[in-house]
Each structure stands twice: as structure tokens, then as C-alpha cells.
Design a protein around this motif. Structure first.
Motif, mmCIF file in Angstrom:
data_model
loop_
_atom_site.group_PDB
_atom_site.id
_atom_site.type_symbol
_atom_site.label_atom_id
_atom_site.label_comp_id
_atom_site.label_asym_id
_atom_site.label_seq_id
_atom_site.Cartn_x
_atom_site.Cartn_y
_atom_site.Cartn_z
ATOM 1 N N ALA A 108 0.838 -1.213 0.000
ATOM 2 C CA ALA A 108 0.000 0.000 0.000
ATOM 3 C C ALA A 108 0.869 1.257 0.000
ATOM 4 O O ALA A 108 0.567 2.232 -0.696
ATOM 5 C CB ALA A 108 -0.926 -0.005 1.208
ATOM 6 N N SER A 188 -5.041 2.525 -2.516
ATOM 7 C CA SER A 188 -3.725 1.909 -2.299
ATOM 8 C C SER A 188 -3.845 0.650 -1.449
ATOM 9 O O SER A 188 -3.231 -0.385 -1.755
ATOM 10 C CB SER A 188 -2.781 2.912 -1.625
ATOM 11 N N LEU A 189 -4.648 0.716 -0.385
ATOM 12 C CA LEU A 189 -4.852 -0.459 0.476
ATOM 13 C C LEU A 189 -5.566 -1.568 -0.283
ATOM 14 O O LEU A 189 -5.168 -2.746 -0.207
ATOM 15 C CB LEU A 189 -5.666 -0.056 1.705
ATOM 16 N N SER A 192 -3.269 -3.103 -3.038
ATOM 17 C CA SER A 192 -2.234 -3.941 -2.425
ATOM 18 C C SER A 192 -2.808 -5.283 -1.978
ATOM 19 O O SER A 192 -2.265 -6.348 -2.287
ATOM 20 C CB SER A 192 -1.613 -3.209 -1.238
#
Length: 323
Positions: A108, A188-189, A192
Motif C-alpha cells: 500500500a 492503495s490499500l 495492495s
């Protein structure tokens, strides 16, 4: 490396490159499929773990050559900026069997940094920062909607409501300065985790010895992470309260991140007890989704409380959980 495995690796490298190019072309050609761009790292990470980093990079190079025939150079640059760092970091982390949570957080952070660099490149190449671009797109959306409604003969009251909303001193740039950072953090989290999840499952299918992903009902932030997030959020709030420059954006972004992370942990706690009811997985997932959609804030409170008191220990005596 013996000749036959080496030739096989080259063939798989070419197939991975073709798959990457196909994913990128499809995503950029059909707007509704834009989201699949986030899965471009999957073939590269797989190649790094199946063979080594040279073949992962080679598969990306093949994809770039193919994409160069169909896409503008700047589009390829953005794809490389967002996908290459994550692919390399995940390839190495999975091969070295780093803990799942550590790997996802590293991923992330890498995605976040890659997007930040991409935004700077976008600003330099277009002369427009991302906030102004987003505000312009929002304004254009409202203008097109009003034009469409007028041409379609939609009720004038509806059109006037939209026009009033657009013209009532509504600052799209201020909105974008809150929405974009929060959206990037959550993206992003999600990017990922989804890439990690898919790669691990594919590698397990091919019988590779990789670290397994813990069941969702066992997900929990490491001790101290929750306090760190709360501390950052409090500092951001104080900065916004005292009128420090841009701290209102920082506070809005960290607050969204805080609610999102603790909502997931709260849902994990709920799922822990739902599993004890012996419901079939499909029904359990439907219940989880329903709770997440309609009780998000309640979940974030549960997740926050779970950090210091470990709510799940109340039901730890019963180990007969359904799969």
C-alpha cells in the motif's frame, strides 16, 4: 538453468507480457473496465516467484513493446510508474515469506508513493494539478447532465435543482482536495490487498510454498498501529482546528482512513462470531456485505474497541469454526 526449463520460462514470460498488454488495452479501451488496471502486477509478481526477477521485468518489457503499438507514450509511462514498484516489492516479499499484514502495508505504501509520483508527472506534463483537473471534470459532468436533461425534455424543476447545486458557491476544487487524498489512500490499500490475495492463491494452486493468508475472522491490526492512527488523526484535527495550512485536507484523509481500517477490523470481529453459527460461506459473505454497507460506523467502533480489549477472546474457547 537447464535448457528446457529456460525455454519454458521464456515462453511463459512472453505469455505474461501478452496478458499484461491485453489487460491494459482492455481497461483503457472500455471505461467501465478501468479498474482492472490495478491487476497488471499479478502476472509480473507470478513470474518473479515462479522463476526470478529477470523474467518478471522481461514480461513487463514485452508488454511495453506491445502497448507501444496501441497507446500513447504517456499512458505507458503512467502504467509503468504505478505497476513496476509494487510488482518488484511483492515479488521479493512473497518469495522471502514476509508476514501477510507487513507485505500488504508495504504494498500500500509503494502504491501510494507511485501514485504521488504519477500525479507530479501529470502536473508537469499537462500544466494542471490533479485537483483542478478533477474539479474541471466534475463541472463538465454537471454541464453535460444539464444539457442531456434539457434535450430529453426532463422536468425543468429537476434541471433547476442541478443548476442551483452547481452554481450555489459550490467549490469543486475544495471538494477534490478532500476526496482525492482519501480515495488514493483507500485505493492503495485495496490494490495492495487484492494483488497479494490473487497472487498467493495462484501460487498455492501451483503448489508453491508461500505464506498463507489468515482467515478474515482473524484479521487484526498489530498492537500499537491503532494508537498510531488515532494519534495522527488527533494531530491532524488539532492542526485543522488552529487553522494550519492544508491540515483540513490531512484530517479529512486520515479520518476516512481511520474509519475504513477499523470498519474492516470490526467486520472481522462480527465475522468471527458469524462463523460459529455454522452458516455456509456464501450466506456468511452476504451477511458481512450487508453489515458493511449499512452499519459502517458501528463497525468502526467495534474495530476500535477490539484493539485494546480483543473482543474475539470471548469466543476463543469454541474452535469448531466453519471453513
Amino acid at each position: 538453468m537447464h535448457k528446457q526449463p529456460y525455454l519454458r520460462a521464456i515462453l511463459e514470460c512472453m505469455l505474461a507480457g501478452i496478458a499484461i498488454a491485453a489487460i491494459a488495452t482492455m481497461a483503457l479501451s472500455v471505461s467501465i473496465l478501468n479498474f482492472i488496471l490495478m491487476f497488471i502486477p499479478v502476472p509480473i509478481i507470478f513470474m518473479i516467484n515462479r522463476w526470478d526477477i529477470r523474467f518478471g521485468i522481461a514480461s513487463l518489457a514485452i508488454a511495453v513493446i506491445l502497448l507501444g503499438m496501441a497507446l500513447p507514450a504517456m499512458s505507458i509511462v503512467f502504467i509503468l510508474l504505478v505497476t513496476t514498484p509494487l510488482s518488484i516489492v511483492f515479488g521479493i516479499a512473497i518469495k522471502k515469506k514476509y508476514p501477510s499484514f507487513r507485505t500488504v502495508i508495504m504494498g500500500a505504501a509503494v502504491v501510494l508513493a507511485s501514485i504521488a509520483v504519477s500525479i507530479e508527472v501529470f502536473a508537469l506534463s499537462t500544466g494542471t494539478n490533479i485537483f483542478e483537473y478533477f474539479a474541471g471534470q466534475m463541472l463538465e459532468f454537471f454541464n453535460q447532465t444539464i444539457s442531456y436533461y434539457k434535450n430529453a425534455g426532463i422536468d425543468n424543476n429537476t434541471i433547476r435543482m442541478i443548476e442551483q447545486f452547481k452554481d450555489n458557491n459550490f467549490d469543486f476544487i475544495d471538494l477534490s482536495r478532500i476526496v482525492i487524498p482519501a480515495g488514493i489512500i483507500i485505493y492503495s490499500l485495496a490494490c495492495s490487498f487484492l494483488n497479494y490475495f490473487i497472487v498467493i492463491k495462484v501460487l498455492q494452486k501451483y503448489k508453491y510454498d508461500v505464506r498463507d493468508i489468515p482467515p478474515f475472522s482473524e484479521w487484526k491490526l498489530p498492537r500499537g498501529t491503532g494508537r498510531g492512527l488515532l494519534g495522527i488523526n488527533i494531530l491532524a484535527y488539532l492542526g485543522a482546528y488552529f487553522g494550519l495550512n492544508n491540515f483540513d485536507i490531512v484530517f479529512a484523509s486520515t479520518y476516512v482512513l481511520l474509519v475504513f481500517v477499523f470498519s474492516i477490523q470490526g467486520l472481522s470481529v462480527i465475522d468471527f462470531y458469524i462463523r460459529k453459527s455454522k452458516l455456509i460461506p456464501f450466506v456468511r459473505i452476504l451477511i458481512d456485505v450487508f453489515i458493511l454497507l449499512f452499519f459502517g460506523m458501528f463497525l468502526s467502533i467495534i474495530g476500535l474497541l477490539d484493539q485494546p480489549i480483543n473482543i474475539r477472546k470471548i469466543g476463543k474457547d469454541d474452535n469448531n469454526l466453519s471453513p
